[in-house]
Design an enzyme around this catalytic site. Structure first.
Site, PDB file in Angstrom:
ATOM      1  N   GLY A  15       3.853 -23.181 -20.642  1.00  0.00           N
ATOM      2  CA  GLY A  15       3.919 -21.763 -21.015  1.00  0.00           C
ATOM      3  C   GLY A  15       3.799 -21.555 -22.516  1.00  0.00           C
ATOM      4  O   GLY A  15       4.006 -22.464 -23.311  1.00  0.00           O
ATOM      5  N   ARG A  19       8.097 -15.629 -26.895  1.00  0.00           N
ATOM      6  CA  ARG A  19       9.254 -15.060 -27.581  1.00  0.00           C
ATOM      7  C   ARG A  19       9.813 -15.971 -28.682  1.00  0.00           C
ATOM      8  O   ARG A  19      10.624 -15.555 -29.486  1.00  0.00           O
ATOM      9  CB  ARG A  19      10.352 -14.723 -26.543  1.00  0.00           C
ATOM     10  CG  ARG A  19       9.985 -13.552 -25.662  1.00  0.00           C
ATOM     11  CD  ARG A  19      10.820 -13.481 -24.394  1.00  0.00           C
ATOM     12  NE  ARG A  19      10.331 -14.404 -23.352  1.00  0.00           N
ATOM     13  CZ  ARG A  19      10.892 -14.544 -22.157  1.00  0.00           C
ATOM     14  NH1 ARG A  19      11.976 -13.857 -21.850  1.00  0.00           N
ATOM     15  NH2 ARG A  19      10.380 -15.392 -21.274  1.00  0.00           N
ATOM     16  N   LYS A  26       6.977 -24.152 -27.367  1.00  0.00           N
ATOM     17  CA  LYS A  26       8.405 -23.903 -27.151  1.00  0.00           C
ATOM     18  C   LYS A  26       9.197 -25.168 -26.847  1.00  0.00           C
ATOM     19  O   LYS A  26      10.260 -25.403 -27.444  1.00  0.00           O
ATOM     20  CB  LYS A  26       8.606 -22.886 -26.018  1.00  0.00           C
ATOM     21  CG  LYS A  26      10.063 -22.765 -25.594  1.00  0.00           C
ATOM     22  CD  LYS A  26      10.366 -21.499 -24.831  1.00  0.00           C
ATOM     23  CE  LYS A  26       9.991 -21.580 -23.390  1.00  0.00           C
ATOM     24  NZ  LYS A  26      10.454 -20.373 -22.661  1.00  0.00           N
ATOM     25  N   GLY A  84       1.400 -18.789 -14.225  1.00  0.00           N
ATOM     26  CA  GLY A  84       2.729 -18.695 -13.622  1.00  0.00           C
ATOM     27  C   GLY A  84       3.307 -20.052 -13.234  1.00  0.00           C
ATOM     28  O   GLY A  84       2.599 -21.063 -13.169  1.00  0.00           O
ATOM     29  N   ASP A 109      12.449 -25.679 -20.586  1.00  0.00           N
ATOM     30  CA  ASP A 109      13.248 -24.925 -21.559  1.00  0.00           C
ATOM     31  C   ASP A 109      14.709 -24.786 -21.154  1.00  0.00           C
ATOM     32  O   ASP A 109      15.378 -23.829 -21.523  1.00  0.00           O
ATOM     33  CB  ASP A 109      12.611 -23.547 -21.812  1.00  0.00           C
ATOM     34  CG  ASP A 109      12.596 -22.656 -20.573  1.00  0.00           C
ATOM     35  OD1 ASP A 109      12.914 -23.145 -19.475  1.00  0.00           O
ATOM     36  OD2 ASP A 109      12.256 -21.464 -20.709  1.00  0.00           O
ATOM     37  N   GLY A 146      15.807 -15.002 -13.237  1.00  0.00           N
ATOM     38  CA  GLY A 146      15.674 -14.702 -11.810  1.00  0.00           C
ATOM     39  C   GLY A 146      17.063 -14.656 -11.174  1.00  0.00           C
ATOM     40  O   GLY A 146      17.892 -15.521 -11.409  1.00  0.00           O
ATOM     41  N   ASN A 234      14.538 -18.861 -24.425  1.00  0.00           N
ATOM     42  CA  ASN A 234      13.281 -18.141 -24.557  1.00  0.00           C
ATOM     43  C   ASN A 234      13.011 -17.640 -25.967  1.00  0.00           C
ATOM     44  O   ASN A 234      11.883 -17.286 -26.289  1.00  0.00           O
ATOM     45  CB  ASN A 234      13.229 -16.994 -23.549  1.00  0.00           C
ATOM     46  CG  ASN A 234      13.165 -17.526 -22.118  1.00  0.00           C
ATOM     47  OD1 ASN A 234      12.342 -18.381 -21.805  1.00  0.00           O
ATOM     48  ND2 ASN A 234      14.054 -17.051 -21.277  1.00  0.00           N
ATOM     49  N   TYR A 372      19.908 -44.197 -61.649  1.00  0.00           N
ATOM     50  CA  TYR A 372      18.831 -44.282 -60.665  1.00  0.00           C
ATOM     51  C   TYR A 372      18.544 -45.754 -60.423  1.00  0.00           C
ATOM     52  O   TYR A 372      18.234 -46.503 -61.351  1.00  0.00           O
ATOM     53  CB  TYR A 372      17.552 -43.578 -61.151  1.00  0.00           C
ATOM     54  CG  TYR A 372      16.421 -43.851 -60.190  1.00  0.00           C
ATOM     55  CD1 TYR A 372      16.483 -43.392 -58.866  1.00  0.00           C
ATOM     56  CD2 TYR A 372      15.322 -44.614 -60.564  1.00  0.00           C
ATOM     57  CE1 TYR A 372      15.479 -43.680 -57.956  1.00  0.00           C
ATOM     58  CE2 TYR A 372      14.304 -44.904 -59.656  1.00  0.00           C
ATOM     59  CZ  TYR A 372      14.398 -44.432 -58.355  1.00  0.00           C
ATOM     60  OH  TYR A 372      13.414 -44.722 -57.446  1.00  0.00           O
ATOM     61  N   ARG A 446      18.996 -52.321 -79.026  1.00  0.00           N
ATOM     62  CA  ARG A 446      19.108 -51.111 -79.851  1.00  0.00           C
ATOM     63  C   ARG A 446      19.080 -51.495 -81.327  1.00  0.00           C
ATOM     64  O   ARG A 446      19.458 -52.609 -81.708  1.00  0.00           O
ATOM     65  CB  ARG A 446      20.392 -50.372 -79.489  1.00  0.00           C
ATOM     66  CG  ARG A 446      21.608 -51.220 -79.694  1.00  0.00           C
ATOM     67  CD  ARG A 446      22.874 -50.495 -79.263  1.00  0.00           C
ATOM     68  NE  ARG A 446      24.006 -51.319 -79.618  1.00  0.00           N
ATOM     69  CZ  ARG A 446      25.000 -51.603 -78.812  1.00  0.00           C
ATOM     70  NH1 ARG A 446      25.005 -51.160 -77.573  1.00  0.00           N
ATOM     71  NH2 ARG A 446      25.982 -52.353 -79.217  1.00  0.00           N
TER      72      ARG A 446
HETATM   73  C1  UD1 Z   1      11.806 -18.710 -14.906  1.00  0.00           C
HETATM   74  C2  UD1 Z   1      11.994 -18.323 -13.435  1.00  0.00           C
HETATM   75  C3  UD1 Z   1      13.344 -17.624 -13.260  1.00  0.00           C
HETATM   76  C4  UD1 Z   1      14.449 -18.546 -13.757  1.00  0.00           C
HETATM   77  C5  UD1 Z   1      14.187 -19.010 -15.185  1.00  0.00           C
HETATM   78  C6  UD1 Z   1      15.178 -20.103 -15.534  1.00  0.00           C
HETATM   79  C7  UD1 Z   1       9.829 -17.882 -12.426  1.00  0.00           C
HETATM   80  C8  UD1 Z   1       8.809 -16.864 -12.116  1.00  0.00           C
HETATM   81  N1  UD1 Z   1      10.924 -17.451 -13.033  1.00  0.00           N
HETATM   82  O1  UD1 Z   1      11.765 -17.534 -15.699  1.00  0.00           O
HETATM   83  O2  UD1 Z   1      13.574 -17.334 -11.893  1.00  0.00           O
HETATM   84  O3  UD1 Z   1      15.694 -17.838 -13.699  1.00  0.00           O
HETATM   85  O4  UD1 Z   1      12.864 -19.557 -15.312  1.00  0.00           O
HETATM   86  O5  UD1 Z   1      15.078 -20.468 -16.876  1.00  0.00           O
HETATM   87  O6  UD1 Z   1       9.658 -19.038 -12.102  1.00  0.00           O
HETATM   88  N2  UD1 Z   1       5.370 -22.488 -17.379  1.00  0.00           N
HETATM   89  C9  UD1 Z   1       4.228 -23.219 -17.146  1.00  0.00           C
HETATM   90  N3  UD1 Z   1       3.097 -22.572 -16.782  1.00  0.00           N
HETATM   91  C10 UD1 Z   1       3.046 -21.231 -16.595  1.00  0.00           C
HETATM   92  C11 UD1 Z   1       4.226 -20.474 -16.822  1.00  0.00           C
HETATM   93  C12 UD1 Z   1       5.382 -21.150 -17.212  1.00  0.00           C
HETATM   94  O7  UD1 Z   1       4.226 -24.446 -17.295  1.00  0.00           O
HETATM   95  O8  UD1 Z   1       1.977 -20.723 -16.248  1.00  0.00           O
HETATM   96  C13 UD1 Z   1       6.585 -23.191 -17.784  1.00  0.00           C
HETATM   97  C14 UD1 Z   1       7.113 -22.752 -19.140  1.00  0.00           C
HETATM   98  O9  UD1 Z   1       6.567 -23.557 -20.169  1.00  0.00           O
HETATM   99  C15 UD1 Z   1       8.605 -22.936 -19.011  1.00  0.00           C
HETATM  100  C16 UD1 Z   1       8.866 -22.796 -17.529  1.00  0.00           C
HETATM  101  O10 UD1 Z   1       7.624 -22.930 -16.886  1.00  0.00           O
HETATM  102  O11 UD1 Z   1       9.033 -24.204 -19.447  1.00  0.00           O
HETATM  103  C17 UD1 Z   1       9.488 -21.450 -17.198  1.00  0.00           C
HETATM  104  O12 UD1 Z   1       8.660 -20.426 -17.696  1.00  0.00           O
HETATM  105  P1  UD1 Z   1       9.280 -19.169 -18.444  1.00  0.00           P
HETATM  106  O13 UD1 Z   1       8.154 -18.294 -18.862  1.00  0.00           O
HETATM  107  O14 UD1 Z   1      10.244 -19.591 -19.445  1.00  0.00           O
HETATM  108  O15 UD1 Z   1      10.004 -18.457 -17.205  1.00  0.00           O
HETATM  109  P2  UD1 Z   1      11.304 -17.535 -17.272  1.00  0.00           P
HETATM  110  O16 UD1 Z   1      10.888 -16.167 -17.614  1.00  0.00           O
HETATM  111  O17 UD1 Z   1      12.333 -18.162 -18.096  1.00  0.00           O
HETATM  112 MG    MG Z   2      12.333 -19.621 -19.518  1.00  0.00          MG
END
Ligand code: UD1
Ligand code: MG
Length: 498
Positions: A15, A19, A26, A84, A109, A146, A234, A372, A446
């Site tokens: 991701g 933020r 991240k 996603g 994360d 979530g 985040n 030094y 000296r």
């Molecule tokens: C996500 C969950 C949420 C949970 C939270 C916990 C989903 C839709 N939501 O939300 O239910 O409570 O984590 O921390 O799953 N990532 C990818 N590829 C993508 C999108 C994300 O690898 O296309 C990775 C990100 O790098 C990250 C992780 O997945 O490490 C979670 O993504 P993030 O955008 O942080 O999701 P949250 O909004 O935190």
């Molecule tokens: Mg997250």
């Protein structure tokens, strides 16, 4: 049964981490000695996985090369477009069609996860034979996460994301930690059927549990008794919060193992550092990287040690040390800077306003004040006077200086390298040494002192200096004059025989 299942770990780290507002991906942001990704991988340490995949995307090259350093056995899988969390996992599984058994998924994360919790999640998942088991936590502030929506009887209904939740659902404080164990076959099937009918138009991994329940499978929820471990990161304010929580956890562990930490709120110990029993860590201290503090050593206040060993009984006060070795009972500071490859043997001392670099001090050798010491070997019990400079750089190359055992280097000396001061040799204060000094000899460079009598009275008449000199001369004249008859015994100590 649980032992015979094949296990695949997948960490989602593709991701953008929007933020964070950073050019660094991240999951490469750091807290107490490891990146977030490093912490998450460490949390899978007790799972005994057959393979570990890390989904990379934004900053893929950076994340992959970091991975090669910290976890060479893990395989990066590129998710070219971030569509996603569900799409990320689908991409990973497509790369390992042979993977069966259990798939453990974590987000990159969530750096505070305990390895014990992750292992327990996998174990209960496998012994219960569930289609999926997810980790949940009840937190004070569920914003952005979530929510775990349950039926009246307490069984899971679904997970709903913040954006898609009703006001009533947003009030739920039980959150999805983003850690799941899945049956591989059922997971592949469910991922293939995900839609993007949601607030972000993405494939949500968090929709998979409800999909499995909908097709008649059992999904279990494992609620952690330590909710902070489930916190995600985040933005940088959250990162700072997680760092503080981790600091508390680490400090508490060291205190329980016999370390005195005078001010835990200002003591930052990396997960990679170690501290011996009865060591005392005073306030504003950072122990970073491969730092190891020995038994009974005192470190702080105001000390940063990076990849530095402090042996038993040593003391380090208001100092900064990198890649150095401080021997048993050695003393450093206050106000010292030890640059890489500074090595102090037992009982050696590096004192106030002293900088060292690539310097070896023998047992009991002392560099007490304002010096030094670069590219040097100093023998046991040698004494380096205040203001001594090891002149190691000629503008082109660095050169080495050897000072022998029990040698004595007077104050304000320049030792112009390459040069050797032999065992037991003396160097007079204020010298600039450019040639070797044989053992047992005295070197002086000296020029002899010249004193011009009466210079101030002639050349600076009427100044404060001239008046002070005049008064001193008058006092001396009075002292050398013969006693007058009016002298009483009362002030005899002020008299001429003083
Ligand atoms: C996500 C969950 C949420 C949970 C939270 C916990 C989903 C839709 N939501 O939300 O239910 O409570 O984590 O921390 O799953 N990532 C990818 N590829 C993508 C999108 C994300 O690898 O296309 C990775 C990100 O790098 C990250 C992780 O997945 O490490 C979670 O993504 P993030 O955008 O942080 O999701 P949250 O909004 O935190
Ligand atoms: Mg997250």
């Amino acid at each position: 049964m649980s032992q015979t299942r094949s296990r695949t770990v997948v960490v989602l780290a593709a991701g953008p981490g929007k933020r964070m507002n950073s050019t660094t991906p991240k999951t490469l942001h750091e807290l107490l000695g490891r990146t977030m990704l490093g912490h998450v991988l460490a949390a899978t340490g007790q799972v005994d996985a057959e393979r570990t995949l890390v989904v990379v995307g934004v900053g893929a090259e950076q994340v992959s090369s970091h991975l090669a350093e910290i976890a060479p056995d893990a395989t990066p899988v590129v998710q070219a477009e971030q569509r996603g969390t569900g799409h990320a996992l689908r991409t990973a599984l497509a790369a390992v069609p042979e993977a069966s058994g259990t798939v453990l998924v974590l987000h990159g994360d969530t750096p505070l996860l305990h390895p014990e919790t992750v292992r327990a999640l996998v174990d209960t998942h496998e012994t219960e034979g569930a289609a999926a088991t997810l980790l949940a936590a009840v937190v004070d502030n569920p914003f952005g996460l979530g929510r775990v929506v349950r039926h009246r009887d307490g069984t899971l209904e679904r997970i709903v994301e913040e954006r898609d939740a009703t006001a009533e659902q947003r009030a739920i404080r039980e959150i999805n930690a983003g850690v799941y164990a899945f049956d591989a076959t059922l997971l592949r099937d469910a991922l293939g059927k995900l839609n993007t009918d949601n607030g972000q138009g993405e494939e949500y991994l968090s929709d998979v549990p409800a999909a499995l329940i909908g097709t008649g499978y059992e999904v279990r929820v494992h609620v952690t008794p330590q909710p902070t471990e489930a916190l995600g990161c985040n933005d940088r304010a959250e990162l700072a919060h997680l760092r503080r929580l981790l600091r508390e956890r680490i400090n508490t562990e060291w205190m329980r193992s016999g370390v005195t930490i005078l001010d835990p709120a200002t003591t930052w110990i990396d997960v990679t550092a170690t501290v011996g029993r009865d060591a005392i860590i005073d306030q504003n201290t950072q122990l970073r990287g491969a730092t190891a503090v020995g038994e009974g050593a005192t470190v702080g206040p105001d000390v940063s040690l990076i990849d530095t060993v402090v042996e038993a009984g040593a003391s380090v006060v208001r100092a900064h040390a990198v890649g150095s070795h401080i021997g048993p009972r050695a003393q450093v500071g206050p106000y010292a800077s030890l640059r890489p490859a500074s090595r102090l043997a037992a009982g050696a001392k590096v004192g106030t306003f002293v900088e060292t670099k690539n310097a070896e001090l023998g047992e009991g050798a002392k560099v007490g004040h304002q010096a030094y010491v670069g590219d040097a070997t100093i023998g046991a019990n040698a004494n380096i006077g205040a203001g001594t400079i090891f002149v190691n750089y000629d503008g082109v190359a660095k050169h080495h200086t050897d000072v022998g055992e029990a040698a004595f280097v007077g104050c304000d000396t320049s030792l112009v390298a390459p040069v050797t001061v032999g065992d037991g040799a003396y160097v007079a204060a204020g010298s600039a040494i450019t040639r070797d000094v044989p053992p047992g000899s005295l070197a002086v460079t000296r020029s002899p002192q010249r004193t011009i009598d009466g210079w101030v009275a002639r050349r600076r008449p009427g100044t404060k200096a001239a008046k002070a000199a005049e008064a001193a001369e008058a006092a001396e004249a009075a002292e050398t004059a013969p006693p007058t008859g009016s002298d009483t015994g009362d002030d005899a100590q002020e008299g001429p025989h003083r």
